[in-house]
Design an enzyme around this catalytic site. Sequence first.
Site, PDB file in Angstrom:
ATOM      1  N   SER A 162       2.484  10.569  -0.405  1.00 24.02           N
ATOM      2  CA  SER A 162       3.374  10.467  -1.554  1.00 24.02           C
ATOM      3  C   SER A 162       3.076  11.596  -2.527  1.00 24.02           C
ATOM      4  O   SER A 162       1.979  12.168  -2.526  1.00 24.02           O
ATOM      5  CB  SER A 162       3.150   9.112  -2.252  1.00 24.02           C
ATOM      6  OG  SER A 162       3.738   9.085  -3.531  1.00 24.02           O
ATOM      7  N   GLY A 164       6.380  -1.124   8.909  1.00 24.14           N
ATOM      8  CA  GLY A 164       7.263  -1.317   7.760  1.00 24.14           C
ATOM      9  C   GLY A 164       8.675  -0.862   8.047  1.00 24.14           C
ATOM     10  O   GLY A 164       9.297  -0.188   7.219  1.00 24.14           O
ATOM     11  N   ALA A 165       9.211  -1.243   9.209  1.00 27.40           N
ATOM     12  CA  ALA A 165      10.495  -0.698   9.655  1.00 27.40           C
ATOM     13  C   ALA A 165      11.674  -1.635   9.444  1.00 27.40           C
ATOM     14  O   ALA A 165      12.759  -1.376   9.947  1.00 27.40           O
ATOM     15  CB  ALA A 165      10.406  -0.323  11.132  1.00 27.40           C
ATOM     16  N   GLY A 204      11.379   3.100   6.562  1.00 25.49           N
ATOM     17  CA  GLY A 204      11.050   2.737   7.933  1.00 25.49           C
ATOM     18  C   GLY A 204      12.279   2.396   8.744  1.00 25.49           C
ATOM     19  O   GLY A 204      12.402   2.796   9.914  1.00 25.49           O
ATOM     20  N   GLY A 243      14.304   0.102   4.065  1.00 24.59           N
ATOM     21  CA  GLY A 243      13.935   1.359   3.414  1.00 24.59           C
ATOM     22  C   GLY A 243      13.721   2.520   4.356  1.00 24.59           C
ATOM     23  O   GLY A 243      14.461   2.729   5.324  1.00 24.59           O
ATOM     24  N   TYR A 264      -2.843   3.007  -6.425  1.00 18.43           N
ATOM     25  CA  TYR A 264      -1.797   3.500  -5.534  1.00 18.43           C
ATOM     26  C   TYR A 264      -2.030   4.973  -5.187  1.00 18.43           C
ATOM     27  O   TYR A 264      -1.945   5.366  -4.015  1.00 18.43           O
ATOM     28  CB  TYR A 264      -0.427   3.335  -6.179  1.00 18.43           C
ATOM     29  CG  TYR A 264       0.710   3.841  -5.323  1.00 18.43           C
ATOM     30  CD1 TYR A 264       1.080   3.179  -4.161  1.00 18.43           C
ATOM     31  CD2 TYR A 264       1.419   4.993  -5.671  1.00 18.43           C
ATOM     32  CE1 TYR A 264       2.121   3.648  -3.360  1.00 18.43           C
ATOM     33  CE2 TYR A 264       2.456   5.467  -4.889  1.00 18.43           C
ATOM     34  CZ  TYR A 264       2.804   4.791  -3.732  1.00 18.43           C
ATOM     35  OH  TYR A 264       3.828   5.270  -2.945  1.00 18.43           O
TER      36      TYR A 264
END
Length: 312
Positions: free
Chosen positions: A151, A21-22, A27, A25, A176
């Site tokens: 998280s 996920g880079a 990442g 954001g 989540y």
Amino acid sequence: MTDWTTADIPFLSGKTAVITGATGGLGYETALALAGAGAIVILTGRSDAKGLRAIEGICNRFPNALIAYENLDLASLASVADFARRFAASNEQLDLLINNAGVMALPKRQETTDGFEMQLGTNYLGHYALTAWLLPMLRRAKAPRVVNLSSLAHRSGAINFDDLQSRRSYRPWRAYCQSKLAMLMFSLELQRRSDAAGWGVHSFAAHPGYARTDLIPNGPGTNTLSWRVGRLLQPLISQSAAEGALPTLFAATSPAAEPGGYYGPNGFYELKGAPMPAKIVPQAKDFAAAAMLWDVSATLTGVSFDEIAAAA
């Protein structure tokens, strides 16, 4: 540790990092900082166009950056395995794996390619399988690190083994929170198993606090009262994506980071601030539940750490 910043990242020349996920954001900011420190950085994501833009952005900041982009869809076990094969074919070892990618509180229940609830599958099961497939390359590195993104939401999470895929009852935030609790439990269990088996892998977890990224605007409930109030308070209680990436970068690079540790911001409720050890709620420390989750994950994904380690 109180004032730790990217200026404290040691020189990483010769080190190879993979970040999920880079392309945006947290990442992207993580990749940017590691590239600036001299690491060989492999960005992964689902959009080749975003990947190319991310590389362009990093190279604009660091013209000599050693970076590449690879397509990886964590919602597909086939894509995860294919990426691992491609990586192994061109890399002898992996020094740093940052399991960052995620989706948050999808309004309606969705499923991955393999039939998993989307948040559990993308945020956790895909990363479980990816880490297992990359274990041989991690073991060839000196003091390899794996950083798993959890998280603040883990504090409200519970692993519902009776309905792990939320088929009987789906609630966006509950799913989540479960996925982020699973990531923290996985991180702690990975360290325990690495120690017991002698894998030599150092496992860490981190969370960004309340970081301003696309993950939140793209989530559900943007017309609710709580969302509007949150938007009004955002300047006071949130931080940038670059600041939110600091706990991850600390866990990934600092000599002071302790294997098995969990790091987050040092401000009020860990919403923002410099990296520090983060609060771990009791359910994340349930060794029996963590072992069960590990075994269930191996069954669901068909990927076994022990078998991969033995075959390497």
